[in-house]
Design a protein around this motif. Structure first.
Motif, short mmCIF file in Angstrom:
data_model
loop_
_atom_site.label_atom_id
_atom_site.label_comp_id
_atom_site.label_asym_id
_atom_site.label_seq_id
_atom_site.Cartn_x
_atom_site.Cartn_y
_atom_site.Cartn_z
N SER A 219 0.83 -1.20 0.00
CA SER A 219 0.00 0.00 0.00
C SER A 219 0.87 1.25 0.00
O SER A 219 2.00 1.25 0.50
N THR A 220 0.31 2.32 -0.55
CA THR A 220 1.06 3.59 -0.62
C THR A 220 1.39 4.12 0.77
O THR A 220 2.50 4.61 1.02
N THR A 221 0.45 4.00 1.71
CA THR A 221 0.69 4.48 3.08
C THR A 221 1.83 3.72 3.73
O THR A 221 2.70 4.32 4.38
N ARG A 222 1.84 2.41 3.55
CA ARG A 222 2.90 1.60 4.16
C ARG A 222 4.27 1.95 3.57
O ARG A 222 5.27 2.03 4.28
N ILE A 223 4.30 2.15 2.25
CA ILE A 223 5.56 2.50 1.60
C ILE A 223 6.07 3.85 2.11
O ILE A 223 7.26 4.00 2.43
N HIS A 224 5.16 4.82 2.21
CA HIS A 224 5.57 6.17 2.65
C HIS A 224 6.07 6.17 4.09
O HIS A 224 7.05 6.87 4.40
N VAL A 225 5.41 5.42 4.95
CA VAL A 225 5.74 5.48 6.38
C VAL A 225 6.92 4.59 6.71
O VAL A 225 7.87 5.01 7.39
N THR A 226 6.90 3.33 6.27
CA THR A 226 7.91 2.36 6.71
C THR A 226 9.20 2.42 5.89
O THR A 226 10.25 1.97 6.37
N GLN A 227 9.13 2.94 4.68
CA GLN A 227 10.33 2.93 3.84
C GLN A 227 10.80 4.34 3.49
O GLN A 227 11.94 4.72 3.81
N VAL A 228 9.93 5.11 2.87
CA VAL A 228 10.35 6.44 2.42
C VAL A 228 10.68 7.33 3.61
O VAL A 228 11.77 7.94 3.67
N LEU A 229 9.75 7.46 4.56
CA LEU A 229 9.98 8.34 5.71
C LEU A 229 11.14 7.87 6.56
O LEU A 229 11.92 8.69 7.06
N ARG A 230 11.28 6.57 6.72
CA ARG A 230 12.37 6.04 7.54
C ARG A 230 13.73 6.44 7.00
O ARG A 230 14.62 6.86 7.75
N HIS A 231 13.93 6.31 5.69
CA HIS A 231 15.23 6.65 5.11
C HIS A 231 15.41 8.15 4.94
O HIS A 231 16.51 8.68 5.12
N ALA A 232 14.34 8.85 4.63
CA ALA A 232 14.45 10.29 4.37
C ALA A 232 14.62 11.11 5.64
O ALA A 232 15.13 12.23 5.59
N SER A 233 14.21 10.55 6.77
CA SER A 233 14.25 11.33 8.02
C SER A 233 15.58 11.23 8.74
O SER A 233 15.77 11.93 9.75
N MET A 234 16.51 10.41 8.29
CA MET A 234 17.78 10.26 8.99
C MET A 234 18.54 11.58 9.12
O MET A 234 18.97 11.95 10.21
N PRO A 235 18.73 12.36 8.02
CA PRO A 235 19.41 13.65 8.20
C PRO A 235 18.62 14.63 9.06
O PRO A 235 19.20 15.44 9.78
N VAL A 236 17.28 14.55 8.99
CA VAL A 236 16.45 15.46 9.77
C VAL A 236 16.60 15.18 11.27
O VAL A 236 16.58 16.11 12.09
N VAL A 237 16.77 13.91 11.63
CA VAL A 237 16.97 13.56 13.05
C VAL A 237 18.23 14.23 13.58
O VAL A 237 18.25 14.77 14.69
N THR A 238 19.29 14.20 12.78
CA THR A 238 20.54 14.87 13.19
C THR A 238 20.33 16.36 13.37
O THR A 238 20.80 16.97 14.34
N MET A 239 19.62 16.98 12.44
CA MET A 239 19.38 18.42 12.52
C MET A 239 18.50 18.77 13.71
O MET A 239 18.74 19.77 14.39
N LEU A 240 17.49 17.94 13.99
CA LEU A 240 16.65 18.19 15.16
C LEU A 240 17.44 18.03 16.45
O LEU A 240 17.23 18.77 17.42
N GLY A 241 18.36 17.06 16.46
CA GLY A 241 19.20 16.90 17.64
C GLY A 241 20.08 18.12 17.88
O GLY A 241 20.25 18.57 19.02
N THR A 242 20.62 18.67 16.80
CA THR A 242 21.41 19.90 16.92
C THR A 242 20.58 21.06 17.42
O THR A 242 21.00 21.82 18.31
N SER A 243 19.38 21.20 16.87
CA SER A 243 18.49 22.30 17.30
C SER A 243 18.08 22.13 18.75
O SER A 243 17.99 23.11 19.50
N PHE A 244 17.81 20.90 19.16
CA PHE A 244 17.43 20.67 20.55
C PHE A 244 18.58 21.02 21.49
O PHE A 244 18.37 21.56 22.58
N ALA A 245 19.81 20.75 21.05
CA ALA A 245 20.97 21.12 21.86
C ALA A 245 21.04 22.64 22.03
O ALA A 245 21.34 23.14 23.12
N PHE A 246 20.77 23.39 20.97
CA PHE A 246 20.75 24.85 21.07
C PHE A 246 19.64 25.30 22.01
O PHE A 246 19.81 26.23 22.79
N MET A 247 18.46 24.66 21.90
CA MET A 247 17.34 25.04 22.77
C MET A 247 17.68 24.80 24.24
O MET A 247 17.40 25.64 25.10
N VAL A 248 18.27 23.64 24.53
CA VAL A 248 18.61 23.32 25.92
C VAL A 248 19.71 24.25 26.42
O VAL A 248 19.73 24.63 27.60
#
Length: 310
Positions: A219-248
């Protein structure tokens, strides 16, 4: 063994960063205009004379040679004894720790807002990559990224506090006090990262393994959530971690505007008073938090990405 080496390298980086930042802060403070003794006497409405200034400088240890002051400061920093505040006469570490929960609360609130905006706008504009939904999402992301945080804070105070009366404008209390500062802190960051997530998801959708998954009938939903979002969000996780460090580390502008009793608001007061022990302690405290959060993010990637372990 690789994990121990990985962790050891990060701890060495932590020590180097803390030593470098604390040394630069110590030197820059000594060459910054403004006499702590004069400011302290003037603030307490005491007569400012040469005798009083010399006596207070001697009491604060400011008459010692620079290398003696630095040696004492370095010894105190290594033992986590950062001295007492010139203003309150309380231990610096106690002052910082008493304000840290407020900053952490605001940072978590800002991170949640940034995460919701990133996932919402990023996925929406990637799934609907053409049409009015994509145009509206990109426009919202562009405005969110372009508006300065201080201007966004003033706009939110004007509309949601002054005009509508929904939320309080200043201070820390219940959840309603957290809404406006959290949105001010996280909205711009989430808008920037939403564009990054959208770009990564569009690139993932063209990958062969995604096309193979579609051919297998997933299904399109399963592909978007379990595959596309999982791989595409890896750089975003790093950026959010950096931003959270600035916030703290202290969201100075947001805390100052909303009079939030956290580290950012406190360090502004310390800078105005030339409270050297507080400023130096805050820099070490913030740098340790910043590097520690980065180490945790690296460890998470080390555990979930097998390529880092080879």
């Amino acid at each position: 063994m690789r994990f121990i080496t990985f962790l050891g390298e990060r701890l060495v980086h932590l020590l180097i960063v803390v030593m470098t930042v604390s040394t630069l802060t110590f030197l820059l403070l000594r060459f910054t205009p403004g006499d702590p003794a004069y400011i302290l006497l003037h603030t307490n409405d005491m007569p400012v004379s040469e005798t009083a200034l010399h006596a207070l400088r001697e009491e604060l240890g400011l008459t010692k040679p620079l290398w003696v002051q630095y040696s004492q400061w370095l010894l105190d920093a290594l033992t986590w004894q950062w001295g007492d505040s010139y203003v309150s006469q309380n231990p610096v570490l106690t002052e910082l720790l008493s304000r840290f929960p407020a900053t952490l609360e605001l940072a978590v609130g800002g991170l949640l807002v940034a995460l919701v905006v990133t996932l919402g706008l990023g996925m929406l504009t990637a799934v609907f990559s053409s049409g009015w939904i994509e145009w509206m999402g990109r426009t919202m992301a562009l405005f969110g990224a372009a508006i300065p945080s201080f201007w966004l804070a003033l706009l939110m105070i004007y509309f949601f506090s002054v005009k509508l009366g929904w939320f309080p404008t200043m201070g820390r209390g219940g959840w309603e006090h957290l809404v406006l500062p959290s949105f001010t802190l996280g909205l711009g960051i989430g808008a920037v990262y939403a564009r990054v997530l959208r770009k990564n998801m569009l690139e993932m959708l063209d990958q062969n393994f995604i096309k193979a998954s579609k051919a297998r009938g997933l299904s399109t939903t399963r592909i978007h959530v379990t595959q596309v979002l999982r791989h595409a969000s890896m750089p975003v996780v790093t950026m959010l971690g950096t931003s959270f460090a600035f916030m703290v580390g202290g969201s100075i502008i947001v805390e100052r505007i909303f009079d939030w009793p956290g580290l950012g608001n406190y360090i502004i007061q310390a800078i105005n008073a030339r409270d050297y022990p507080v400023i130096q302690g805050y820099v070490i405290f913030a740098s340790v938090l910043f590097v520690t959060i980065h180490i945790l993010v690296d460890l998470i990637f080390f555990l979930i990405d097998p390529r880092l372990r080879t």
